[in-house]
Design a protein around this motif. Structure first.
Motif, PDB file in Angstrom:
ATOM      1  N   ARG A   1      62.417  73.787  54.683  1.00  0.00           N
ATOM      2  CA  ARG A   1      62.773  72.901  53.426  1.00  0.00           C
ATOM      3  C   ARG A   1      64.386  72.965  53.099  1.00  0.00           C
ATOM      4  N   SER A   2      65.201  72.402  54.045  1.00  0.00           N
ATOM      5  CA  SER A   2      66.541  72.346  54.075  1.00  0.00           C
ATOM      6  C   SER A   2      66.958  70.877  53.794  1.00  0.00           C
TER       7      SER A   2
ATOM      8  N   GLN B   1      65.481  66.945  55.208  1.00  0.00           N
ATOM      9  CA  GLN B   1      64.941  66.095  54.178  1.00  0.00           C
ATOM     10  C   GLN B   1      64.293  64.788  55.206  1.00  0.00           C
TER      11      GLN B   1
ATOM     12  N   SER C   1      57.124  66.301  52.131  1.00  0.00           N
ATOM     13  CA  SER C   1      57.699  65.681  50.769  1.00  0.00           C
ATOM     14  C   SER C   1      57.367  64.003  50.719  1.00  0.00           C
TER      15      SER C   1
ATOM     16  N   GLY D   1      55.789  71.227  42.199  1.00  0.00           N
ATOM     17  CA  GLY D   1      56.474  70.719  43.389  1.00  0.00           C
ATOM     18  C   GLY D   1      56.615  69.315  43.466  1.00  0.00           C
ATOM     19  N   VAL D   2      56.956  68.664  44.730  1.00  0.00           N
ATOM     20  CA  VAL D   2      57.037  67.401  45.058  1.00  0.00           C
ATOM     21  C   VAL D   2      56.005  66.628  44.175  1.00  0.00           C
TER      22      VAL D   2
ATOM     23  N   ASP E   1      54.237  75.858  36.089  1.00  0.00           N
ATOM     24  CA  ASP E   1      54.297  76.380  37.663  1.00  0.00           C
ATOM     25  C   ASP E   1      54.835  77.907  37.578  1.00  0.00           C
TER      26      ASP E   1
ATOM     27  N   ARG F   1      57.359  79.069  39.454  1.00  0.00           N
ATOM     28  CA  ARG F   1      58.586  79.225  39.751  1.00  0.00           C
ATOM     29  C   ARG F   1      59.394  78.606  38.419  1.00  0.00           C
TER      30      ARG F   1
ATOM     31  N   GLY G   1      61.853  79.201  48.893  1.00  0.00           N
ATOM     32  CA  GLY G   1      61.646  78.411  47.600  1.00  0.00           C
ATOM     33  C   GLY G   1      60.032  78.074  47.344  1.00  0.00           C
TER      34      GLY G   1
HETATM   35  P1  NAD Z   1      53.753  73.420  47.558  1.00  0.00           P
HETATM   36  O1  NAD Z   1      53.021  71.935  47.945  1.00  0.00           O
HETATM   37  O2  NAD Z   1      53.745  74.302  48.273  1.00  0.00           O
HETATM   38  O3  NAD Z   1      52.977  73.782  46.146  1.00  0.00           O
HETATM   39  C1  NAD Z   1      53.029  73.143  44.761  1.00  0.00           C
HETATM   40  C2  NAD Z   1      53.594  73.776  43.698  1.00  0.00           C
HETATM   41  O4  NAD Z   1      52.636  74.647  43.270  1.00  0.00           O
HETATM   42  C3  NAD Z   1      54.942  74.745  43.774  1.00  0.00           C
HETATM   43  O5  NAD Z   1      55.883  74.233  42.983  1.00  0.00           O
HETATM   44  C4  NAD Z   1      54.561  75.885  43.706  1.00  0.00           C
HETATM   45  O6  NAD Z   1      55.322  76.739  43.232  1.00  0.00           O
HETATM   46  C5  NAD Z   1      53.043  75.800  42.765  1.00  0.00           C
HETATM   47  N1  NAD Z   1      52.350  76.940  42.461  1.00  0.00           N
HETATM   48  C6  NAD Z   1      51.968  77.711  43.609  1.00  0.00           C
HETATM   49  N2  NAD Z   1      51.120  78.789  42.900  1.00  0.00           N
HETATM   50  C7  NAD Z   1      51.022  78.419  41.630  1.00  0.00           C
HETATM   51  C8  NAD Z   1      50.285  79.017  40.729  1.00  0.00           C
HETATM   52  N3  NAD Z   1      49.456  80.104  40.734  1.00  0.00           N
HETATM   53  N4  NAD Z   1      50.361  78.548  39.350  1.00  0.00           N
HETATM   54  C9  NAD Z   1      51.047  77.274  39.165  1.00  0.00           C
HETATM   55  N5  NAD Z   1      51.769  76.875  40.204  1.00  0.00           N
HETATM   56  C10 NAD Z   1      51.756  77.376  41.415  1.00  0.00           C
HETATM   57  O7  NAD Z   1      55.243  72.949  46.961  1.00  0.00           O
HETATM   58  P2  NAD Z   1      56.002  71.713  47.623  1.00  0.00           P
HETATM   59  O8  NAD Z   1      56.097  70.598  46.875  1.00  0.00           O
HETATM   60  O9  NAD Z   1      55.797  71.536  49.290  1.00  0.00           O
HETATM   61  O10 NAD Z   1      57.393  72.582  47.298  1.00  0.00           O
HETATM   62  C11 NAD Z   1      57.756  73.823  47.842  1.00  0.00           C
HETATM   63  C12 NAD Z   1      59.308  74.104  47.503  1.00  0.00           C
HETATM   64  O11 NAD Z   1      60.015  73.584  48.489  1.00  0.00           O
HETATM   65  C13 NAD Z   1      59.834  73.834  46.197  1.00  0.00           C
HETATM   66  O12 NAD Z   1      60.497  74.741  45.746  1.00  0.00           O
HETATM   67  C14 NAD Z   1      60.370  72.638  46.291  1.00  0.00           C
HETATM   68  O13 NAD Z   1      61.598  72.257  45.229  1.00  0.00           O
HETATM   69  C15 NAD Z   1      61.064  72.802  47.759  1.00  0.00           C
HETATM   70  N6  NAD Z   1      61.321  71.603  48.526  1.00  0.00           N
HETATM   71  C16 NAD Z   1      62.645  71.552  49.041  1.00  0.00           C
HETATM   72  C17 NAD Z   1      63.139  70.425  49.783  1.00  0.00           C
HETATM   73  C18 NAD Z   1      64.185  70.379  50.579  1.00  0.00           C
HETATM   74  O14 NAD Z   1      65.328  70.806  50.116  1.00  0.00           O
HETATM   75  N7  NAD Z   1      64.208  69.682  51.730  1.00  0.00           N
HETATM   76  C19 NAD Z   1      61.993  69.260  49.937  1.00  0.00           C
HETATM   77  C20 NAD Z   1      60.838  69.368  49.340  1.00  0.00           C
HETATM   78  C21 NAD Z   1      60.451  70.614  48.681  1.00  0.00           C
END
Ligand code: NAD
Length: 375
Positions: A117-118, A122, A128, A171-172, A192, A194, A222
Motif C-alpha cells: 500500500r505505497s 496506487q 482500493s 479503510g477505503v 476503527d 486505528r 498500515g
Molecule cells: P481493510 O479492508 O484491510 O480493513 C478495513 C478497515 O477495518 C481498516 O481501516 C482496519 O483498520 C479496520 N479494522 C480492522 N479490524 C477492526 C476492528 N476490530 N474494529 C474496527 N475496525 C477494524 O483496509 P483497507 O481499506 O485495505 O486499508 C488498509 C490500510 O491501507 C489503511 O491504513 C489505508 O489507509 C491504507 N491504504 C493505503 C493506500 C496507499 O497508500 N496506496 C491505499 C489504500 C489504503
C-alpha cells in the motif's frame, strides 16, 4: 507477446479489460485476445473489442496461445494456464490449495491483492479501486432497503429525523461509505481500531467512536492487527451502545489473511430497531456480524443482514473500467515498449505480487502460512 482475457462466468459481471484499454496495449506491440462474450455483462460487446483491435477467440484458444492470462477471480481447475503467466486476484493467504496447484502447473502467478500500500503502487491498487465501489454501492443498497429516509425532512406533513449510519472500519470502503451516506443526508458514526483514521473520518463529516488502548503495529503496513481481550470487551460494549441507536450498519472491518473480527453480536441485532439494515462487506472473510451468511440475506427480528461479498460486480462497467486501468498499469511494469517480457524482481510491486514461479511458491507470507498449515 499475446495477452488473453477469459470470461469470468458465474455471478461475476466484471471483465479484466474493456475495449478502451486495448489501444495502449497494441501500442506496445502486444496482441490482445478476448474470449467471445467476455464483456457482455460489463456492457462491452464483441464488436466493440474487435473495433478497438482485439481478436475474439474461444477460451481453449486463449489458454493455449496467450503468454499472459488476465483474470479477476481465481481460476477454476480447467482455467489454470499451465506454464504461462497469470495475473489475477487470488487471495493467496487463504487460498493456499490453489497456490500449490499453480506452482505444480508451472504457472508464474501474480496476485494483485498482494500489492504494497505505497504511493507508487496506487495506480495498480485493485483493493482500493474495488473498495471504493463497494463502499458506495453498499450505502445505496442500504438506502433502498431501509423503511426510512436518509436525510432530514421538514414538511407540512411533519418532521422526519435523519437516519443514523454506523460504519465499522475506516479503510477505503468505510470512508467511501461515510462520504456517500453524508451526501444522502444521514448522521454518520465511524469506528476503527486505528487511531490514525480519526482525522480522515472527521474531515468527511463523520463522528469518530474511540476506544482507548488499541494495539498498533508499524510492521503491519498500515493494516489493523489483532487486539487484546480487554480491548475487545470495551470495544464490544461501545459498539453495542451505538449499534442499537442506528438504522444502518455498514461493516468493512478486516485483517488481511485472518478471519474478520465479529463486532455485532446476535444480542445486539435483537436490540436494534425493526427495519434496520446491516450490510456486511466482510462477509467473504467470515463477516463482522455473528448472523452474517456469505452472499445471502438473513432477516432476524426484522433486521435485514446483507452478506454481499462482491459489490463491485453490481457496478460492472465502472468496476471494469477501474480494474482494466489497474491491470494495464501492472502490465506496464512487466512488458517493455517493444512488447518483450521484462520481469524485474528488484521492483517492490512485481516482487510482492508474485506468488509462484518456476514450479515453486516464492511469496514469503504465503510460504509461512503453508508451513503453519502443514505443522
Ligand atoms: P481493510 O479492508 O484491510 O480493513 C478495513 C478497515 O477495518 C481498516 O481501516 C482496519 O483498520 C479496520 N479494522 C480492522 N479490524 C477492526 C476492528 N476490530 N474494529 C474496527 N475496525 C477494524 O483496509 P483497507 O481499506 O485495505 O486499508 C488498509 C490500510 O491501507 C489503511 O491504513 C489505508 O489507509 C491504507 N491504504 C493505503 C493506500 C496507499 O497508500 N496506496 C491505499 C489504500 C489504503
Amino acid at each position: 507477446m499475446i495477452i488473453g482475457v477469459i470470461r469470468e462466468g458465474g455471478k461475476e459481471n466484471r471483465v479484466a479489460l474493456l475495449p478502451e484499454h486495448i489501444p495502449s496495449l497494441l501500442k506496445k506491440n502486444v496482441a490482445v485476445l478476448i474470449e467471445s462474450d467476455a464483456g457482455n455483462s460489463s456492457c462491452a460487446s464483441n464488436l466493440e473489442y474487435a473495433e478497438a483491435g482485439a481478436a475474439i477467440q474461444t477460451r481453449e484458444h486463449i489458454l493455449q496461445n496467450a503468454d499472459i492470462i488476465l483474470k479477476i477471480n481465481p481460476p477454476k481447475e480447467d482455467e489454470i494456464p499451465s506454464g504461462k503467466i497469470l495475473v489475477s486476484i487470488l487471495n493467496p493467504l487463504t487460498n493456499t490449495s490453489l497456490v500449490k496447484k499453480l506452482a505444480e502447473s508451472g504457472v508464474t502467478a501474480f496476485s494483485l491483492d498482494m500489492i504494497p500500500r505505497s504511493t507508487r503502487a496506487q495506480a495498480v491498487d485493485i483493493l482500493s479501486s474495488m473498495a471504493t465501489i463497494a463502499g458506495y454501492k453498499a450505502v445505496l443498497v442500504a438506502a433502498s432497503k431501509l423503511p426510512n429516509f436518509f436525510p432530514m425532512f421538514m414538511s407540512a406533513s411533519g418532521t422526519i429525523r435523519p437516519s443514523r449510519v454506523l460504519i465499522l472500519g475506516a479503510g477505503v470502503a468505510g470512508l467511501q461509505s461515510l462520504a456517500t451516506s453524508r451526501k444522502l443526508g444521514a448522521v454518520v458514526e465511524v469506528f476503527d481500531v486505528r487511531p490514525a483514521a480519526k482525522e480522515e473520518v472527521i474531515s468527511l463529516g463523520g463522528k469518530f467512536i474511540e476506544v482507548e488502548g488499541s494495539r498498533d503495529d508499524a510492521s503491519a503496513g498500515g493494516y489493523a492487527v489483532e487486539q487484546t481481550e480487554d480491548y475487545k470487551k470495551k470495544q464490544g460494549e461501545l459498539i453495542h451502545k451505538h449499534a442499537v441507536q442506528s438504522n444502518v450498519i455498514i461493516c468493512t472491518a478486516q485483517i488481511p489473511g485472518k478471519k474478520a473480527p465479529v463486532l455485532i453480536s446476535k444480542t445486539t441485532v435483537e436490540k436494534m430497531k425493526p427495519g434496520s439494515v446491516i450490510i456486511d462487506m466482510a462477509a467473504g472473510s467470515g463477516g463482522n456480524c455473528e448472523l452474517t451468511r456469505k452472499d445471502e440475506t438473513v432477516i432476524h427480528n426484522q433486521v435485514r443482514i446483507i452478506g454481499n461479498s462482491n459489490f463491485p460486480s453490481k457496478m460492472p462497467l465502472d468496476a471494469s473500467k477501474m480494474l482494466g486501468k489497474n491491470y494495464t498499469n501492472f502490465l506496464d511494469l512487466m512488458i517493455d515498449n517493444e512488447g518483450n517480457l521484462n520481469l524485474d524482481f528488484g521492483d517492490e510491486i512485481v516482487a510482492s505480487t508474485c506468488i509462484t514461479r518456476n514450479g515453486e511458491i516464492i511469496n514469503e507470507r504465503v510460504m509461512e502460512i503453508i508451513s503453519l498449515e502443514e505443522t
